[in-house]
Design a protein around this motif. Sequence first.
Motif, PDB file in Angstrom:
ATOM      1  N   ARG A   1       0.835  -1.197   0.000  1.00  0.00           N
ATOM      2  CA  ARG A   1       0.000   0.000   0.000  1.00  0.00           C
ATOM      3  C   ARG A   1       0.873   1.251   0.000  1.00  0.00           C
ATOM      4  NH1 ARG A   1      -5.342  -1.079   3.760  1.00  0.00           N
ATOM      5  NH2 ARG A   1      -5.921  -3.077   2.846  1.00  0.00           N
ATOM      6  N   PHE A   2       0.338   2.308  -0.570  1.00  0.00           N
ATOM      7  CA  PHE A   2       1.044   3.583  -0.647  1.00  0.00           C
ATOM      8  C   PHE A   2       0.736   4.434   0.581  1.00  0.00           C
ATOM      9  CE2 PHE A   2       1.120   2.261  -5.028  1.00  0.00           C
ATOM     10  CZ  PHE A   2       2.288   2.797  -5.538  1.00  0.00           C
ATOM     11  N   TYR A   3       1.765   5.088   1.101  1.00  0.00           N
ATOM     12  CA  TYR A   3       1.531   6.054   2.165  1.00  0.00           C
ATOM     13  C   TYR A   3       2.026   7.422   1.709  1.00  0.00           C
ATOM     14  CZ  TYR A   3       6.422   6.410   3.786  1.00  0.00           C
ATOM     15  OH  TYR A   3       7.760   6.670   3.899  1.00  0.00           O
ATOM     16  N   THR A   4       1.392   8.465   2.193  1.00  0.00           N
ATOM     17  CA  THR A   4       1.682   9.827   1.764  1.00  0.00           C
ATOM     18  C   THR A   4       2.702  10.470   2.702  1.00  0.00           C
ATOM     19  OG1 THR A   4      -0.566  10.012   0.914  1.00  0.00           O
ATOM     20  CG2 THR A   4       0.669  12.059   1.169  1.00  0.00           C
ATOM     21  N   ILE A   5       3.680  11.144   2.125  1.00  0.00           N
ATOM     22  CA  ILE A   5       4.727  11.813   2.893  1.00  0.00           C
ATOM     23  C   ILE A   5       4.375  13.287   3.051  1.00  0.00           C
ATOM     24  CG2 ILE A   5       7.172  12.447   2.905  1.00  0.00           C
ATOM     25  CD1 ILE A   5       7.713   9.881   1.334  1.00  0.00           C
ATOM     26  N   ASP A   6       4.579  13.794   4.248  1.00  0.00           N
ATOM     27  CA  ASP A   6       4.279  15.189   4.562  1.00  0.00           C
ATOM     28  C   ASP A   6       5.002  16.127   3.595  1.00  0.00           C
ATOM     29  OD1 ASP A   6       3.952  17.708   5.644  1.00  0.00           O
ATOM     30  OD2 ASP A   6       4.202  17.044   7.710  1.00  0.00           O
ATOM     31  N   PRO A   7       4.264  17.043   2.937  1.00  0.00           N
ATOM     32  CA  PRO A   7       4.896  17.970   1.979  1.00  0.00           C
ATOM     33  C   PRO A   7       6.003  18.825   2.582  1.00  0.00           C
ATOM     34  CG  PRO A   7       2.502  18.035   1.778  1.00  0.00           C
ATOM     35  CD  PRO A   7       2.813  17.218   2.998  1.00  0.00           C
ATOM     36  N   ILE A   8       5.974  19.051   3.906  1.00  0.00           N
ATOM     37  CA  ILE A   8       7.004  19.864   4.556  1.00  0.00           C
ATOM     38  C   ILE A   8       8.390  19.238   4.376  1.00  0.00           C
ATOM     39  CG2 ILE A   8       7.834  20.731   6.782  1.00  0.00           C
ATOM     40  CD1 ILE A   8       4.936  20.985   7.654  1.00  0.00           C
ATOM     41  N   LEU A   9       8.438  17.901   4.322  1.00  0.00           N
ATOM     42  CA  LEU A   9       9.724  17.210   4.185  1.00  0.00           C
ATOM     43  C   LEU A   9      10.355  17.428   2.825  1.00  0.00           C
ATOM     44  CD1 LEU A   9       9.034  13.785   5.935  1.00  0.00           C
ATOM     45  CD2 LEU A   9      10.197  15.782   6.847  1.00  0.00           C
ATOM     46  N   ARG A  10       9.570  17.883   1.842  1.00  0.00           N
ATOM     47  CA  ARG A  10      10.118  18.121   0.510  1.00  0.00           C
ATOM     48  C   ARG A  10      11.145  19.246   0.515  1.00  0.00           C
ATOM     49  NH1 ARG A  10       4.563  18.242  -3.069  1.00  0.00           N
ATOM     50  NH2 ARG A  10       3.544  16.473  -2.070  1.00  0.00           N
ATOM     51  N   LYS A  11      11.148  20.056   1.553  1.00  0.00           N
ATOM     52  CA  LYS A  11      12.093  21.167   1.635  1.00  0.00           C
ATOM     53  C   LYS A  11      13.309  20.822   2.496  1.00  0.00           C
ATOM     54  CE  LYS A  11       8.460  24.666   1.109  1.00  0.00           C
ATOM     55  NZ  LYS A  11       7.802  25.856   1.707  1.00  0.00           N
TER      56      LYS A  11
ATOM     57  N   LEU B   1      13.637  15.058   2.613  1.00  0.00           N
ATOM     58  CA  LEU B   1      13.301  14.381   1.362  1.00  0.00           C
ATOM     59  C   LEU B   1      13.087  15.392   0.244  1.00  0.00           C
ATOM     60  CD1 LEU B   1      10.864  11.669   2.786  1.00  0.00           C
ATOM     61  CD2 LEU B   1      13.304  11.471   2.346  1.00  0.00           C
ATOM     62  N   TYR B   2      14.064  16.229   0.033  1.00  0.00           N
ATOM     63  CA  TYR B   2      13.939  17.231  -1.028  1.00  0.00           C
ATOM     64  C   TYR B   2      14.541  16.688  -2.322  1.00  0.00           C
ATOM     65  CZ  TYR B   2      18.886  18.633  -0.729  1.00  0.00           C
ATOM     66  OH  TYR B   2      20.261  18.656  -0.771  1.00  0.00           O
ATOM     67  N   LYS B   3      14.553  17.503  -3.356  1.00  0.00           N
ATOM     68  CA  LYS B   3      14.875  17.051  -4.712  1.00  0.00           C
ATOM     69  C   LYS B   3      16.149  16.215  -4.799  1.00  0.00           C
ATOM     70  CE  LYS B   3      15.898  18.831  -9.364  1.00  0.00           C
ATOM     71  NZ  LYS B   3      15.980  20.032 -10.210  1.00  0.00           N
TER      72      LYS B   3
ATOM     73  N   THR C   1      21.175  20.709   4.758  1.00  0.00           N
ATOM     74  CA  THR C   1      19.747  20.828   4.429  1.00  0.00           C
ATOM     75  C   THR C   1      18.946  19.744   5.125  1.00  0.00           C
ATOM     76  OG1 THR C   1      20.299  21.760   2.262  1.00  0.00           O
ATOM     77  CG2 THR C   1      18.072  20.889   2.536  1.00  0.00           C
ATOM     78  N   GLN C   2      19.473  18.520   5.152  1.00  0.00           N
ATOM     79  CA  GLN C   2      18.740  17.411   5.744  1.00  0.00           C
ATOM     80  C   GLN C   2      18.767  17.412   7.270  1.00  0.00           C
ATOM     81  OE1 GLN C   2      20.446  13.896   3.640  1.00  0.00           O
ATOM     82  NE2 GLN C   2      18.406  13.706   2.744  1.00  0.00           N
ATOM     83  N   ASN C   3      19.781  18.036   7.875  1.00  0.00           N
ATOM     84  CA  ASN C   3      19.971  17.864   9.320  1.00  0.00           C
ATOM     85  C   ASN C   3      20.024  19.143  10.138  1.00  0.00           C
ATOM     86  OD1 ASN C   3      20.632  14.793   9.525  1.00  0.00           O
ATOM     87  ND2 ASN C   3      21.923  15.528   7.851  1.00  0.00           N
ATOM     88  N   ALA C   4      19.892  20.306   9.512  1.00  0.00           N
ATOM     89  CA  ALA C   4      20.098  21.574  10.231  1.00  0.00           C
ATOM     90  C   ALA C   4      19.233  21.682  11.478  1.00  0.00           C
ATOM     91  CB  ALA C   4      19.829  22.752   9.294  1.00  0.00           C
ATOM     92  N   ALA C   5      17.949  21.364  11.378  1.00  0.00           N
ATOM     93  CA  ALA C   5      17.037  21.512  12.513  1.00  0.00           C
ATOM     94  C   ALA C   5      17.450  20.602  13.670  1.00  0.00           C
ATOM     95  CB  ALA C   5      15.603  21.215  12.087  1.00  0.00           C
ATOM     96  N   LEU C   6      17.796  19.356  13.362  1.00  0.00           N
ATOM     97  CA  LEU C   6      18.184  18.413  14.415  1.00  0.00           C
ATOM     98  C   LEU C   6      19.527  18.791  15.027  1.00  0.00           C
ATOM     99  CD1 LEU C   6      17.610  15.860  15.998  1.00  0.00           C
ATOM    100  CD2 LEU C   6      18.632  14.530  14.140  1.00  0.00           C
ATOM    101  N   LEU C   7      20.482  19.213  14.198  1.00  0.00           N
ATOM    102  CA  LEU C   7      21.786  19.621  14.735  1.00  0.00           C
ATOM    103  C   LEU C   7      21.658  20.829  15.650  1.00  0.00           C
ATOM    104  CD1 LEU C   7      24.087  19.217  11.587  1.00  0.00           C
ATOM    105  CD2 LEU C   7      24.115  17.826  13.667  1.00  0.00           C
ATOM    106  N   GLN C   8      20.761  21.738  15.290  1.00  0.00           N
ATOM    107  CA  GLN C   8      20.529  22.905  16.133  1.00  0.00           C
ATOM    108  C   GLN C   8      19.916  22.487  17.473  1.00  0.00           C
ATOM    109  OE1 GLN C   8      18.332  25.937  14.081  1.00  0.00           O
ATOM    110  NE2 GLN C   8      19.210  27.567  15.320  1.00  0.00           N
ATOM    111  N   LYS C   9      19.032  21.517  17.415  1.00  0.00           N
ATOM    112  CA  LYS C   9      18.382  21.015  18.627  1.00  0.00           C
ATOM    113  C   LYS C   9      19.369  20.271  19.522  1.00  0.00           C
ATOM    114  CE  LYS C   9      14.876  17.586  19.969  1.00  0.00           C
ATOM    115  NZ  LYS C   9      13.880  16.606  19.425  1.00  0.00           N
ATOM    116  N   LEU C  10      20.223  19.429  18.937  1.00  0.00           N
ATOM    117  CA  LEU C  10      21.175  18.637  19.718  1.00  0.00           C
ATOM    118  C   LEU C  10      22.358  19.468  20.202  1.00  0.00           C
ATOM    119  CD1 LEU C  10      21.287  15.393  17.513  1.00  0.00           C
ATOM    120  CD2 LEU C  10      20.081  15.706  19.688  1.00  0.00           C
ATOM    121  N   ASP C  11      22.696  20.529  19.434  1.00  0.00           N
ATOM    122  CA  ASP C  11      23.788  21.439  19.794  1.00  0.00           C
ATOM    123  C   ASP C  11      25.095  20.678  20.035  1.00  0.00           C
ATOM    124  OD1 ASP C  11      24.806  23.989  20.220  1.00  0.00           O
ATOM    125  OD2 ASP C  11      24.532  23.862  22.395  1.00  0.00           O
ATOM    126  N   LEU C  12      25.464  19.833  19.078  1.00  0.00           N
ATOM    127  CA  LEU C  12      26.688  19.042  19.198  1.00  0.00           C
ATOM    128  C   LEU C  12      27.912  19.932  18.970  1.00  0.00           C
ATOM    129  CD1 LEU C  12      25.558  15.914  17.153  1.00  0.00           C
ATOM    130  CD2 LEU C  12      25.522  16.213  19.636  1.00  0.00           C
TER     131      LEU C  12
END
Length: 380
Positions: free
Chosen positions: A47-57, A60-62, A175-186
Amino acid sequence: MWLRRRLLPPKSYIRLFSSQAEASVKLDNFRTLESNPTNHTEAHLNRFYTIDPILRKTTLYKKSMPKQFFEGIKPFAEMCLMVREPAVEVIGYLNKTDYKRPVNRFVFYGELGCGKSLQLLHLIHYGQVNDFIIVHVPWVPYWYKVPKERSNSETRDGFLDVNIDAAEWLLHFKTQNAALLQKLDLKCSKEYVWSEHETTPAGATLLELIEHGISRIRFATDTINVLVEELKQQSTAGNCRTMVAIDGFNAFFHPKTLIKFDNRVKATPENITITQPFLSLAQSDWSGGVCLLVADKWALTKERMESDFPKYLLHRKGFEFLDPFVPIHVDLYNDQEFDSVISYYLDRKWIQNYTPGMEKELKFISGGNGYKLRGITAPL
């Protein structure tokens, strides 16, 4: 009377609502409402599942997905993935993994066009949902076949840099990790000296380190080396979890590349400085993560492609480098998967001139190969 007319919905709305309700009943055969890959089990197969459009940016972007899949997002007006057995199998393993132990390495293999890259995409979505730092290489052979430039390494004699490609990869990683890296503050564990006047001090964030590699392209490859070692340390210490996802991994062990030294001799992947950090990630000398690797015929250059099996595609050196690993076979579409794809194409109007018996004909012509099926059905 006026009030009564205002309260009752117009007939056109009733017809629209009715048609949508009828459509939703038909869609149950090939869609699932479970959009969180963590929860995908055998109950969601085919079955197909739909991915949140927000992730396209972001995740899971181009640039993170195969070209053919990306080009289908606009005409389909959504981003959907089919839940298939290989991804579900690995998700089951990841849900039960003890991340304090050395990383497990999974190698996806199968015929050309069977969907290995999309299985990797499904698992990258899993990693994003579960707060893994994603170290994703969309296609290794690009570095060895069509690099944007090549130059002699300034830090290693006898080696070549592909610094523009390295800087682009750092931008992809950010692009893929900026939000998480900012949250983890490594933070960087030590000081890194790039030149007489340029350093990255101990305690600087990994985002600052990445920005340095992007803005100072001559140091891009060296920045990747540092970033990889920092991620391995941080993951082993339990400060984060890292998902390594590399498509075309067997290109790292190909005997030759299309890049040449100044004397016109072709370089091997070992002679290209960007190779080493990603091979380091694929080793089992760290914990707190997982390695998802794809072995693919198209990753080879001008070589006979007689087998789809990892031992052939990785060559002896690559096979021994990864051993032990978990092989994950991605097969062609089975009957249920093929029916779901056809139903999805009909629903999205990708196939508009459907006639009885066409499904059997398409299955025969495509051989159940998803890549071929998309191309065959495009004119329909």
